[in-house]
Design a protein around this motif. Structure first.
Motif: not given
Length: 390
Positions: A1, A20, A80, A82, A88-89
């Protein structure tokens, strides 16, 4: 995550952070897309004190990724950002955004020039041993007035500034710490309010930073070359300890005469001399402006290299800042114990990392450009002492 956020675009740098929690020592890859097309990539591996203070690892999770210079022309698109693998954005994206326009925009000179040409705005804490030299030096290179915020000093700084204020040399502004508020930026805002109608140009610098006009003219004469610019970014030249362990009874400009080479990464930071009337919000390195452009001495717009606060000018020929960052090892210890005015009193990031001494103690190049002016500075110090005595 992955946790993180897109914060802003500064200059042409896309800025934010990503990490992370499960892999706190791993720098996360970051990809920036504009209208679905990859425009730049890099790692979130830069240190930010606020991240450290917030418990986000050791704070080494910021990113500053430069957009291609061709894109910074004022166009609008969907951005955007990532991070991670798989990616992930990040928070704050995708977002519809207008990219900055880093093309030079000239400004008109003021219709009525203010009474002062050049002032300095600074915040100090326990700088008594250095203040008189610093003020004397800057008077000798063309600075006409000083607005100095006294951040709860406990040495002779307060009495010295009070005496200089009575002599009309400085505005002395007591500036106590406020819980949960970092002192420096609010001081600069208050300083700008005092100077915006009185002064054409204002330099936001610290007392370990000495403006050094290396082309032989004084600073106002150099600034006259840049009337069409909102401000001039001045590159650092970081000076080391000269191998000194203890403070000695001599001028700073005499004791420390060795520095990092002009193209050293430490010298990518700048400070700014800006037209006071054009400042929207002052900041530590480069202010926000209402009109025009901040440029270096060659006319290159701040931000075209990336973040406007980091702008390499290794070939500077007119004006640099001698930054006596470490001084001797003993003086470094005292500087570190005072903390940074850019951080709140209760912040764990207020104390500089002690390893900053080793990373900034670079003594590769001998530079006597200010040391050779020591007699002039001593004479001006004596004149100031005489004014104080009166």
């Amino acid at each position: 995550m992955i946790q993180g956020n897109f914060d802003c675009i500064a200059g042409r740098d896309v800025c934010g952070w990503a990490w992370s929690p499960g892999k706190p020592l791993e720098a996360q890859p970051v990809t920036v897309l504009l209208d679905g097309m990859v425009v730049c990539q890099g790692l979130a591996n830069h240190h930010r004190p606020d991240l450290h203070a917030a418990g986000i690892g050791l704070g080494n999770h910021a990113f500053y990724l430069p957009l291609p210079e061709a894109l910074t022309d004022g166009r609008t698109g969907t951005l955007t950002v990532i991070a991670g693998n798989p990616g992930q954005a990040l928070g704050g994206t995708p977002v519809r955004i207008t990219l900055p326009n880093n093309r030079f925009k000239p400004v008109a000179p003021p219709q009525v020039p203010p009474p002062l040409t050049l002032s300095i705005c600074a915040i100090v804490k326990d700088e008594g041993p250095y203040l008189l030299e610093w003020i004397a030096h800057h008077r000798m290179v063309g600075v006409e007035h000083f607005v100095i915020f006294d951040n709860a000093s406990t040495d002779n700084t307060t009495s010295l500034l009070s005496a200089l204020a009575r002599a009309g040399i400085v505005d002395h502004v007591p500036w106590p710490d406020i819980p949960h508020v970092a002192a420096q930026r609010p001081a600069y805002v208050a300083g700008l309010a005092r100077l915006s109608d009185r002064c054409r140009w204002v330099a936001f610098i610290d007392t370990d930073e000495f403006l050094n006009p290396i082309d032989g003219r004084d600073v106002p004469a150099i600034l006259a070359d840049y009337d069409l610019a909102a401000g001039l970014v001045i590159p650092w030249r970081i000076f080391g300890s000269n191998g000194l362990l203890e403070q000695q009874d001599d001028l700073v400009i005499r004791r420390f005469t060795r520095r990092a080479a002009a193209d050293h990464p430490l010298n990518r930071s700048v400070k700014t001399i800006v037209q006071a009337r054009l400042v929207a919000r002052p900041d530590i390195h480069t202010p926000s402006i209402t009109d025009g452009s901040l440029i270096d001495e060659f006319g290159r717009v701040a931000g075209t290299q990336g973040h406007p606060s980091h702008h390499a000018v290794p070939d500077a020929r007119k004006l640099v800042i001698n930054h006596y960052f470490t001084k001797s090892k003993a003086e470094w210890a005292r500087k570190r114990s005072r903390g940074q005015a850019t951080e709140t009193v209760d912040s764990s990031a207020r104390l500089r990392p002690d390893e900053h001494f080793a990373t900034h103690d670079i003594n590769d190049v001998e530079d006597l450009s200010l040391a050779n002016r020591d007699q002039l500075v001593r004479e001006e110090m004596e004149r100031l002492k005489h004014l104080i005595s009166l």
